[in-house]
Each structure stands twice: as C-alpha cells, then as structure tokens.
Write a protein that holds these residues in place. Structure first.
Motif: not given
Length: 108
Positions: A43-64
């Motif tokens: 809780p309270g985690t924050t990132t501070d930049e726009v993210i770009r990366h060199e790989y494919f990424e899949e994300v599935y939100l499980l909780e929260g």
C-alpha cells in the motif's frame, strides 16, 4: 528458454525484494527479459516515471488496485494488460496495494 516446471504450490516460492515497495515470487525465469512472477505492491507504492522496456509484457491484476497517473485511471482485480516493446505506461500508484501476475518475454 525458461526452465520446465510441472504443477507446484506457488506458496512454496519465497517472496523476495524487487525494490521500491514491491516484492515478488519468481515462478519461472529464462534468459534476459524472460520472466514469470507474481508481484505484490505494498500500500502506498508509487513509481515516478513513464515506463518503456525492450520486452513484451502481460499483466493480470489478481488483487487490489493500481492507478495509472498519466491516464488518471484506476484498474482493479480481474483486469489485464498486454504491452508491446516500447509502449509507454505509468507512472503508477496503489493506495491499497495490489498483487499481479506478470509475464515478460523477449522480442524474437
């Protein structure tokens, strides 16, 4: 290529520190940018930049929930993202914390 695994209890994989308020259970890992993990944002985690990366990424939100600060939109459990290399996303904030399944794989 990732290692081969038959079904196993994921809770037997230890949580490790991934930095910046994020812990992870690495389920499978191969060469650079080839990873499957469960990531847990405190809780309270924050990132501070726009993210770009060199790989494919899949994300599935499980909780929260997770808020994309650029889009000013909050995403919750049951939502999915698929990102091509170079696609901008974030920065993010989670007030309540969140847990996600993340799969990364390299460009072939």
């Amino acid at each position: 290529m990732k290692a081969e695994h038959e079904f196993f209890p994921v809770d037997q994989v230890a949580w490790t520190d991934a930095g910046n308020g994020i812990t992870q259970r690495v389920l499978s890992e191969g060469s650079e940018n080839n990873l499957t993990r469960i990531a847990r944002w405190a809780p309270g985690t924050t990132t501070d930049e726009v993210i770009r990366h060199e790989y494919f990424e899949e994300v599935y939100l499980l909780e929260g929930s997770l808020t994309d600060l650029t889009l000013q939109k909050t995403f919750g459990a049951g939502q999915y993202a698929a990102r091509r290399p170079g696609m901008p996303h974030g920065p993010y904030r989670t007030a309540e914390g969140c847990t996600m399944l993340e799969i990364r794989y390299p460009v072939e």
